[in-house]
Design a protein around this motif. Structure first.
Motif, short mmCIF file in Angstrom:
data_model
loop_
_atom_site.label_atom_id
_atom_site.label_comp_id
_atom_site.label_asym_id
_atom_site.label_seq_id
_atom_site.Cartn_x
_atom_site.Cartn_y
_atom_site.Cartn_z
N UNK A 137 0.83 -1.22 0.00
CA UNK A 137 0.00 0.00 0.00
C UNK A 137 0.85 1.26 0.00
N UNK A 138 1.96 1.25 0.76
CA UNK A 138 2.77 2.45 0.94
C UNK A 138 4.00 2.49 0.03
N UNK A 139 4.05 1.60 -0.96
CA UNK A 139 5.22 1.58 -1.85
C UNK A 139 5.33 2.90 -2.61
N UNK A 140 6.56 3.27 -2.95
CA UNK A 140 6.79 4.52 -3.67
C UNK A 140 6.09 4.53 -5.02
N UNK A 141 6.01 3.39 -5.67
CA UNK A 141 5.36 3.32 -6.97
C UNK A 141 3.89 3.68 -6.88
N UNK A 142 3.23 3.28 -5.81
CA UNK A 142 1.80 3.56 -5.68
C UNK A 142 1.54 4.99 -5.25
N UNK A 143 2.45 5.59 -4.51
CA UNK A 143 2.34 7.01 -4.18
C UNK A 143 1.16 7.37 -3.30
N UNK A 144 0.78 6.52 -2.39
CA UNK A 144 -0.36 6.81 -1.52
C UNK A 144 0.01 7.88 -0.50
N UNK A 145 -0.88 8.86 -0.34
CA UNK A 145 -0.67 9.92 0.64
C UNK A 145 -1.61 9.80 1.83
N UNK A 146 -2.66 9.03 1.71
CA UNK A 146 -3.59 8.81 2.82
C UNK A 146 -4.09 7.38 2.78
N UNK A 147 -4.32 6.83 3.98
CA UNK A 147 -4.79 5.45 4.13
C UNK A 147 -5.95 5.46 5.11
N UNK A 148 -7.04 4.82 4.73
CA UNK A 148 -8.25 4.76 5.56
C UNK A 148 -8.55 3.29 5.83
N UNK A 149 -8.63 2.93 7.12
CA UNK A 149 -8.92 1.55 7.52
C UNK A 149 -10.26 1.54 8.26
N UNK A 150 -11.21 0.73 7.79
CA UNK A 150 -12.53 0.66 8.41
C UNK A 150 -13.01 -0.78 8.41
N UNK A 151 -14.17 -1.03 9.03
CA UNK A 151 -14.69 -2.39 9.09
C UNK A 151 -16.20 -2.38 9.09
N UNK A 152 -16.79 -3.51 8.70
CA UNK A 152 -18.23 -3.71 8.74
C UNK A 152 -18.52 -5.21 8.77
N UNK A 153 -19.70 -5.55 9.29
CA UNK A 153 -20.12 -6.94 9.34
C UNK A 153 -20.97 -7.25 8.12
N UNK A 154 -20.61 -8.30 7.39
CA UNK A 154 -21.35 -8.71 6.20
C UNK A 154 -21.42 -10.24 6.17
N UNK A 155 -22.65 -10.76 6.15
CA UNK A 155 -22.87 -12.20 5.97
C UNK A 155 -22.03 -13.05 6.92
N UNK A 156 -22.05 -12.71 8.20
CA UNK A 156 -21.37 -13.53 9.19
C UNK A 156 -19.86 -13.36 9.20
N UNK A 157 -19.35 -12.36 8.51
CA UNK A 157 -17.92 -12.09 8.50
C UNK A 157 -17.66 -10.64 8.88
N UNK A 158 -16.45 -10.37 9.29
CA UNK A 158 -15.99 -9.00 9.53
C UNK A 158 -15.08 -8.62 8.38
N UNK A 159 -15.49 -7.62 7.62
CA UNK A 159 -14.69 -7.15 6.49
C UNK A 159 -13.92 -5.91 6.90
N UNK A 160 -12.60 -6.01 6.88
CA UNK A 160 -11.74 -4.86 7.18
C UNK A 160 -11.22 -4.34 5.84
N UNK A 161 -11.52 -3.09 5.58
CA UNK A 161 -11.18 -2.49 4.29
C UNK A 161 -10.03 -1.50 4.45
N UNK A 162 -9.01 -1.66 3.61
CA UNK A 162 -7.86 -0.76 3.59
C UNK A 162 -7.91 -0.01 2.26
N UNK A 163 -8.17 1.29 2.34
CA UNK A 163 -8.27 2.13 1.14
C UNK A 163 -7.17 3.17 1.15
N UNK A 164 -6.70 3.52 -0.05
CA UNK A 164 -5.69 4.57 -0.15
C UNK A 164 -5.95 5.38 -1.41
N UNK A 165 -5.25 6.50 -1.53
CA UNK A 165 -5.43 7.39 -2.68
C UNK A 165 -4.29 7.26 -3.68
N UNK A 166 -3.61 6.13 -3.66
CA UNK A 166 -2.48 5.94 -4.56
C UNK A 166 -2.91 5.48 -5.93
#
Length: 366
Positions: A260-289
């Motif tokens: 996620x933080x590699x120089x090639x991708x160039x991400x300047x912000x990272x957002x980590x969130x979670x939600x429950x879906x169909x008996x699972x916990x989905x942790x989402x890692x989003x970036x602006x790279x």
């Protein structure tokens, strides 16, 4: 408000309203129903019983009324009412009959709702089993493809080496090699080294035992973030507690954030969130790279593609570890194609004991 969800009317009877405002019927009738007592009114127009609640009932065409309440958890949930437009003296047998019908109807309703809930639960479990089966099939197919590709990758260097080591080889074999022969051999050996590295890494992940414990994912992400040393701006939203192996999950997160933080991708912000879906916990890692194409997203975690090198890979090819580690925990990992920015989802199985623990923490925090 009270909803009239079912009713039968004799020929010539005045239809009952579909919705009633309870405040218009406040009085002894509602008091008795809320207390769980059967209401028996023989004539709402009797001058001796002049009351606002009886007058309101009379306005909707009810003269005689027999109503049996159902109390659940101390609350009036529903009542079964029998009424007619003429005065009537209700007998004890009629009262007992309506009470018995109300009890049977409620039992049937409870059973129907339980059956519907069971069907929904079974359908949900079947969907989850199908999804887990599909994920397992993907892993098996990936291993099968890896074996096939490994065998094919071995053919060329083995062919070259067999000419050197086989019996009856000519002394001047090196001179007979075409100009590109040594270079091709070096390329094949380099590919083999990559295959061996991937196989060793996979073997370590598969053989390592799981030491599971309750892990607050927020703390684990914070530890990995601190060690990443990135200048990116982070937003780690409240994350759940999961049951897993701290060392392996920390390794998976470290590999993911390296990508996620590699120089090639160039991400300047990272957002980590979670939600429950169909008996699972989905942790989402989003970036602006740098965004991911459909092909890159579909193959980002594939060991076979990593070995074959058929698809151009972004930095972070060790992402194969992430999916394998999540799979060992009963979860999964995947990436989503986006024009701008990256989005990776880590799915963890939902643990009921963990849910109870989180609920306890929320209560203590109030």
């Amino acid at each position: 408000m009270a909803d009239i969800f079912h009713g039968w009317f004799a020929d010539g009877a005045q239809p009952f309203p579909a919705v009633m405002r309870l405040e218009e019927y406040e009085g002894p009738i509602l008091d008795d129903l809320r207390a769980g007592r059967t209401v028996r009114i023989e004539d709402t127009r009797d001058p001796a019983l002049a009351r606002p609640d009886l007058a309101a009932i009379a306005e909707v065409g009810v003269t005689a009324l027999l109503s049996v309440p159902l109390i659940v958890g101390g609350t009036l949930v529903v009542n079964l009412s029998v009424h007619q437009h003429a005065a009537r003296r209700w007998t004890e047998g009629e009262v007992a009959l309506v009470q018995e019908v109300a009890e049977r109807l409620w039992a049937d309703l409870v059973r129907a709702r339980a059956e519907a809930a069971l069907r929904a639960l079974n359908a949900s479990l079947e969907e989850r089993v199908e999804e887990r089966t599909r994920r397992l099939a993907d892993l098996n197919a990936e291993l099968g493809a890896l074996i096939t590709r490994t065998a094919r990758n071995l053919e060329a260097p083995v062919g070259y080496l067999s000419r050197f080591l086989g019996p009856g080889r000519p002394a001047d074999l090196l001179a007979e090699l075409p100009p590109h022969g040594p270079s091709a051999l070096e390329d094949e050996l380099a590919r083999l080294r990559g295959v061996v590295q991937d196989l060793r890494q996979l073997a370590r992940l598969e053989d390592q035992g799981l030491n599971t414990e309750l892990l607050p994912l927020g703390e684990l992400f914070a530890e990995v973030q601190a060690g990443a040393g990135s200048r990116a701006e982070w937003l780690i939203q409240p994350l759940p507690i999961v049951r897993g192996d701290r060392g392996l999950l920390k390794q998976a997160l470290a590999v993911l954030l390296t990508f996620t933080l590699s120089d090639t991708r160039g991400a300047r912000s990272v957002d980590v969130s979670s939600e429950e879906i169909d008996g699972e916990v989905w942790v989402t890692v989003q970036d602006d790279g740098l965004g991911l194409s459909g092909e890159e997203a579909a193959t980002l975690f594939d060991l076979a593609v990593r070995t074959e090198q058929a698809v151009p890979l972004l930095p972070g090819s060790g992402l194969v570890q992430v999916r394998r580690i999540l799979a060992r925990h009963g979860g999964w990992a995947w990436a989503e194609a986006r024009l701008n920015g990256g989005r990776v989802v880590l799915a963890f199985p939902r643990d009921e004991s963990v849910s109870e623990l989180e609920a306890l923490f929320r209560q203590e925090g109030r």
